[in-house]
Design a protein around this motif. Structure first.
Motif, PDB file in Angstrom:
ATOM      1  N   THR A  79       0.826  -1.219   0.000  1.00 31.43           N
ATOM      2  CA  THR A  79       0.000   0.000   0.000  1.00 31.43           C
ATOM      3  C   THR A  79       0.860   1.269   0.000  1.00 31.43           C
ATOM      4  OG1 THR A  79      -0.261  -0.312   2.383  1.00 31.43           O
ATOM      5  CG2 THR A  79      -2.086  -0.963   0.984  1.00 31.43           C
ATOM      6  N   THR A  80       1.991   1.250   0.665  1.00 30.50           N
ATOM      7  CA  THR A  80       2.853   2.441   0.659  1.00 30.50           C
ATOM      8  C   THR A  80       3.237   2.803  -0.770  1.00 30.50           C
ATOM      9  OG1 THR A  80       3.747   1.879   2.829  1.00 30.50           O
ATOM     10  CG2 THR A  80       5.034   3.402   1.499  1.00 30.50           C
ATOM     11  N   GLN A  81       3.580   1.802  -1.561  1.00 30.67           N
ATOM     12  CA  GLN A  81       3.986   2.055  -2.934  1.00 30.67           C
ATOM     13  C   GLN A  81       2.789   2.388  -3.830  1.00 30.67           C
ATOM     14  OE1 GLN A  81       7.286  -0.389  -4.533  1.00 30.67           O
ATOM     15  NE2 GLN A  81       7.169  -1.492  -2.605  1.00 30.67           N
ATOM     16  N   LEU A  82       1.643   1.802  -3.523  1.00 27.48           N
ATOM     17  CA  LEU A  82       0.445   2.153  -4.293  1.00 27.48           C
ATOM     18  C   LEU A  82       0.095   3.625  -4.075  1.00 27.48           C
ATOM     19  CD1 LEU A  82      -1.801  -0.994  -3.744  1.00 27.48           C
ATOM     20  CD2 LEU A  82      -0.940  -0.173  -5.934  1.00 27.48           C
ATOM     21  N   ILE A  83       0.210   4.068  -2.837  1.00 26.66           N
ATOM     22  CA  ILE A  83      -0.094   5.471  -2.529  1.00 26.66           C
ATOM     23  C   ILE A  83       0.940   6.389  -3.200  1.00 26.66           C
ATOM     24  CG2 ILE A  83      -0.277   7.174  -0.659  1.00 26.66           C
ATOM     25  CD1 ILE A  83      -1.252   4.765   1.135  1.00 26.66           C
ATOM     26  N   ALA A  84       2.199   6.000  -3.165  1.00 28.60           N
ATOM     27  CA  ALA A  84       3.239   6.808  -3.821  1.00 28.60           C
ATOM     28  C   ALA A  84       3.006   6.875  -5.327  1.00 28.60           C
ATOM     29  CB  ALA A  84       4.624   6.238  -3.505  1.00 28.60           C
ATOM     30  N   SER A  85       2.551   5.779  -5.908  1.00 32.04           N
ATOM     31  CA  SER A  85       2.221   5.781  -7.336  1.00 32.04           C
ATOM     32  C   SER A  85       1.067   6.730  -7.623  1.00 32.04           C
ATOM     33  CB  SER A  85       1.821   4.380  -7.802  1.00 32.04           C
ATOM     34  OG  SER A  85       2.850   3.461  -7.540  1.00 32.04           O
ATOM     35  N   ALA A  86       0.083   6.725  -6.745  1.00 33.41           N
ATOM     36  CA  ALA A  86      -1.069   7.616  -6.924  1.00 33.41           C
ATOM     37  C   ALA A  86      -0.634   9.073  -6.846  1.00 33.41           C
ATOM     38  CB  ALA A  86      -2.134   7.314  -5.866  1.00 33.41           C
ATOM     39  N   GLN A  87       0.396   9.346  -6.059  1.00 34.76           N
ATOM     40  CA  GLN A  87       0.929  10.714  -5.964  1.00 34.76           C
ATOM     41  C   GLN A  87       1.547  11.143  -7.302  1.00 34.76           C
ATOM     42  OE1 GLN A  87       0.615  12.878  -3.734  1.00 34.76           O
ATOM     43  NE2 GLN A  87       2.267  14.343  -3.967  1.00 34.76           N
ATOM     44  N   VAL A  88       2.297  10.263  -7.914  1.00 32.40           N
ATOM     45  CA  VAL A  88       2.873  10.567  -9.233  1.00 32.40           C
ATOM     46  C   VAL A  88       1.760  10.833 -10.240  1.00 32.40           C
ATOM     47  CG1 VAL A  88       4.302   9.714 -11.131  1.00 32.40           C
ATOM     48  CG2 VAL A  88       4.881   9.101  -8.766  1.00 32.40           C
ATOM     49  N   ILE A  89       0.765   9.971 -10.243  1.00 23.50           N
ATOM     50  CA  ILE A  89      -0.350  10.112 -11.175  1.00 23.50           C
ATOM     51  C   ILE A  89      -1.076  11.436 -10.939  1.00 23.50           C
ATOM     52  CG2 ILE A  89      -2.602   9.124 -11.833  1.00 23.50           C
ATOM     53  CD1 ILE A  89      -1.342   6.331 -11.095  1.00 23.50           C
ATOM     54  N   ALA A  90      -1.215  11.833  -9.681  1.00 27.77           N
ATOM     55  CA  ALA A  90      -1.908  13.092  -9.351  1.00 27.77           C
ATOM     56  C   ALA A  90      -1.174  14.293  -9.936  1.00 27.77           C
ATOM     57  CB  ALA A  90      -2.049  13.235  -7.839  1.00 27.77           C
ATOM     58  N   VAL A  91       0.154  14.276  -9.887  1.00 27.34           N
ATOM     59  CA  VAL A  91       0.924  15.404 -10.443  1.00 27.34           C
ATOM     60  C   VAL A  91       0.826  15.400 -11.966  1.00 27.34           C
ATOM     61  CG1 VAL A  91       3.224  16.426 -10.679  1.00 27.34           C
ATOM     62  CG2 VAL A  91       2.470  15.540  -8.464  1.00 27.34           C
TER      63      VAL A  91
END
Lengths: 78, 78, 78, 78, 78, 78
Positions: F52-64
């Motif tokens: 989940t930590t990496q899924l959330i970090a991926s979502a951060q990249v996608i958000a930018v």
């Protein structure tokens, strides 16, 4: 990656609070695009909802999505 | 996810300092949207308030929310 | 959360360097809003000032706050 | 926090490459504002220059500072 | 810090894809500014190219640099 | 680094949802530019889709990335 389901027709919302709801939805959809299995996502959910580091990281994603939505809505200025 | 309670009627604040208060409120609401149980949130709070890594990460969320609010208020220029 | 003390009257500064001072102040105020006990903050300070990972994360917070302040000051263009 | 030394007179640079130099300088100044002891900073430097996680995190800070500087320079458009 | 070599003359690119190439270049140059030894960087490279956490963090840096470049190019609108 | 294949001709999409698809594509392309071996990427994929930590970090990249794309499309306003 492409979802056949239509889940995002517009970034426009009536109120800033609905904007935060949409920001959360976008964050979840990003995660669902990477981890496509619903059951796995449900199982993983227990992890991060108890882990403050991950809760804060999730809030960061939501903050960026909300910024985009706020721009789209011209900050809901009257 | 939708909260029936209205907690965000506007991004407009009278002063930049009230803008920082609103930024903190938005950050907390994001976390509350993911971890919906109030008691659990209270218990978790002790963790991150003592952990500088998490305090800094929280400040990052607040900084992004504050940027959005500052834009909405045209930076409180007179 | 609301602080009765007024610490942020304006985002306008005379120079970009004063803008960086204000960015640091905003970052510290965010942390103080979450960890409200001054003694605890002082004790925690020793931690992160020796830990490069946390120093870099702090610099990230300051960078976002500085961007907001720079926008507010129209980048201090003459 | 206030540094008596003047190190940032303007965000304007002649070229984008000088903009990246300034971004790095701003990132370093943020860290120096938190860890004020020069000797300690020099000792810590060995840590993060060998640690890819911290190098990437540093690059993230520089990227945000560079974005601010690029905006200030209207992206160095001719 | 200043590199005598000229590597960044402009943020303008012909296409968005060239913009992503430039974003990656800027991210690499930031890391090279901190870890100046080429051999060390090559050795470190093996680390992060196998570590998904670091790959994702790198993608975050690239995303911010790309946003700046996209702004500079007015999003390559025809 | 330069890919001979053309994968990004424009940031313009018909709908916000297609914008999120493009954001995910850009995030993946960034990772592919660093870890160029397709087999390695496939093997690594199992890691982060369960974390989940990496899924959330991926979502951060996608958000930018999504923010950039949303700006390019003027937020898909009618």
């Amino acid at each position: 990656m492409q979802n056949s389901e239509i889940y995002l027709e517009s970034l426009i919302t009536s109120t800033p609070q609905e904007g935060t709801d949409l920001a959360i939805k976008l964050a979840r959809k990003s995660i669902a695009a990477i981890q496509t299995d619903l059951e796995t996502r449900k199982n993983l959910r227990g992890n991060y909802a108890q882990d403050t580091t991950q809760l804060i990281a999730s809030a960061q994603v939501i903050a960026v999505e909300f910024q985009t939505i706020a721009m789209a809505n011209n900050y809901w200025k009257p």
